[in-house]
Design a protein around this motif. Sequence first.
Motif, short mmCIF file in Angstrom:
data_model
loop_
_atom_site.label_atom_id
_atom_site.label_comp_id
_atom_site.label_asym_id
_atom_site.label_seq_id
_atom_site.Cartn_x
_atom_site.Cartn_y
_atom_site.Cartn_z
N PRO A 102 1.00 -1.30 -0.02
CA PRO A 102 -0.05 -0.01 -0.02
C PRO A 102 0.69 1.28 0.01
O PRO A 102 2.02 1.08 0.33
CB PRO A 102 -0.56 -0.14 1.21
CG PRO A 102 0.01 -0.93 2.23
CD PRO A 102 0.91 -1.73 1.31
N VAL A 103 0.16 2.34 -0.38
CA VAL A 103 0.91 3.73 -0.25
C VAL A 103 0.18 4.50 0.65
O VAL A 103 -0.88 4.90 0.67
CB VAL A 103 0.84 4.36 -1.71
CG1 VAL A 103 1.70 5.79 -1.53
CG2 VAL A 103 1.59 3.42 -2.84
N ALA A 104 1.10 4.66 1.90
CA ALA A 104 0.39 5.32 3.15
C ALA A 104 0.57 6.66 2.87
O ALA A 104 1.49 7.55 2.36
CB ALA A 104 1.23 4.69 4.25
N GLY A 105 -0.35 7.83 3.31
CA GLY A 105 -0.21 9.06 3.12
C GLY A 105 -1.67 9.66 3.84
O GLY A 105 -2.68 9.24 3.99
N PHE A 106 -1.33 10.97 4.45
CA PHE A 106 -2.27 11.56 5.09
C PHE A 106 -1.92 13.09 4.95
O PHE A 106 -0.69 13.38 5.08
CB PHE A 106 -2.81 11.33 6.51
CG PHE A 106 -1.73 11.22 7.34
CD1 PHE A 106 -1.83 12.21 8.27
CD2 PHE A 106 -0.87 10.22 7.44
CE1 PHE A 106 -0.68 12.23 9.11
CE2 PHE A 106 0.03 10.14 8.45
CZ PHE A 106 0.30 11.23 9.38
N THR A 107 -2.98 14.16 5.43
CA THR A 107 -2.54 15.52 5.73
C THR A 107 -3.10 15.59 7.18
O THR A 107 -4.13 15.21 7.58
CB THR A 107 -3.09 16.35 4.75
OG1 THR A 107 -4.65 16.30 4.67
CG2 THR A 107 -2.60 16.26 3.32
N ALA A 108 -2.18 16.41 7.84
CA ALA A 108 -2.68 16.81 9.22
C ALA A 108 -2.42 18.59 9.43
O ALA A 108 -1.37 19.16 9.00
CB ALA A 108 -1.72 16.21 10.18
N GLN A 109 -3.66 19.12 9.39
CA GLN A 109 -3.88 20.67 9.37
C GLN A 109 -4.62 21.15 10.52
O GLN A 109 -5.66 20.37 10.86
CB GLN A 109 -4.40 20.91 8.00
CG GLN A 109 -3.66 20.88 6.95
CD GLN A 109 -2.50 21.55 6.66
OE1 GLN A 109 -2.33 22.66 7.38
NE2 GLN A 109 -1.48 20.85 6.06
N PRO A 110 -3.97 22.24 11.28
CA PRO A 110 -2.87 22.76 10.96
C PRO A 110 -1.83 22.15 11.42
O PRO A 110 -1.87 21.35 12.48
CB PRO A 110 -3.24 24.19 11.53
CG PRO A 110 -3.91 23.94 12.71
CD PRO A 110 -4.80 22.82 12.34
N GLN A 111 -0.43 22.59 11.14
CA GLN A 111 0.49 21.74 11.56
C GLN A 111 1.02 22.41 12.84
O GLN A 111 1.80 21.77 13.50
CB GLN A 111 1.85 21.72 10.35
CG GLN A 111 1.32 20.95 9.27
CD GLN A 111 2.72 20.62 8.28
OE1 GLN A 111 3.60 21.55 8.37
NE2 GLN A 111 2.85 19.52 7.94
N ALA A 112 0.58 23.40 13.16
CA ALA A 112 0.82 24.10 14.44
C ALA A 112 -0.51 24.97 14.84
O ALA A 112 -1.18 25.65 14.02
CB ALA A 112 1.99 25.10 14.40
N THR A 113 -0.70 24.81 16.16
CA THR A 113 -1.79 25.40 16.65
C THR A 113 -1.53 25.55 17.94
O THR A 113 -0.39 25.21 18.82
CB THR A 113 -3.22 24.71 16.40
OG1 THR A 113 -4.20 25.43 16.84
CG2 THR A 113 -3.06 23.35 16.98
#
Length: 285
Positions: free
Chosen positions: A159-170
């Motif tokens: 599999p190709v793992a990937g994700f976004t996490a927003q915001p990166q700073a809070t």
Amino acid sequence: FNDSSMIASGTNLNLAWSFGDGSPVINNQNTTHLYAAVGFYAVQLLAVSDFGCRDSVTKTITVNPTPLVNFSAINKTGCELLCVGFQDSSFIATGSNVQWNWNVGDGSVVNNSQIFDHCYTNDNAFSPNVFNVSLTVTSDSGCVGTLSKNNFITVFPNPVAGFTAQPQATTITNPVISINDLSIGTDLWNWNFGDSTTSSSSNPGSHTYQNTGTYTITLITSTTYNCIDTAYETVIIEPEFEFYIPNAFTPNDDGKNDSFSAKGVFIKQYEMMIFDRWGNLIFFS
């Protein structure tokens, strides 16, 4: 077999081939014969003229053995990148095998070793790739044997793992991180948010942190074939202090604003000093 008999005068009317293996005599001028076993065979050609004169010649034919081809492999099935160890186990009755030509089925250059390793890839994220493998062996007498094994190698996709996490700073006053899964070819998800909490959801949506700090979000994806891939994202929850203090109060015991104190968010301890208009400290807490 090609007849080259001659006679000074007259004609050769009858030819008789004896192949030395007990098979019937053949009377053709030129002929072929299939030998069923390895060995040495005395082939005789008898020529009889129209006058009844005869002559014969005998020559020895050698039938060499064909290599009995076989091979094995270590790690025939697995996830990409799959490295397989091939080993020739061919046999020949007499003489020796001197040349090996492998076709490993993925279009790579033919290998000529008896023992070697080859690594397979799978660019398809959803289904396994299967490969046919063949080995051609040549003996010292030039006899050739070949063996093909269909669907011999199976390479499962990663599999190709990937994700976004927003915001990166809070900040800690709004410690919510939105998470969007972007994985491809995944059947199982294992999330670790870096704060001792986990999830197996395909898309957790968001995560709320309870304390400040730097956290590494780890996603381990896997398939039904137990192939895995991992992705990481780092988020920062920064401290934020809020402090409120009134500029007046009414200590008249009416139950409204009778006491004077400060309130804060994420404040452990504070000191308060009150001065009169001439700068004299009149209260400390």
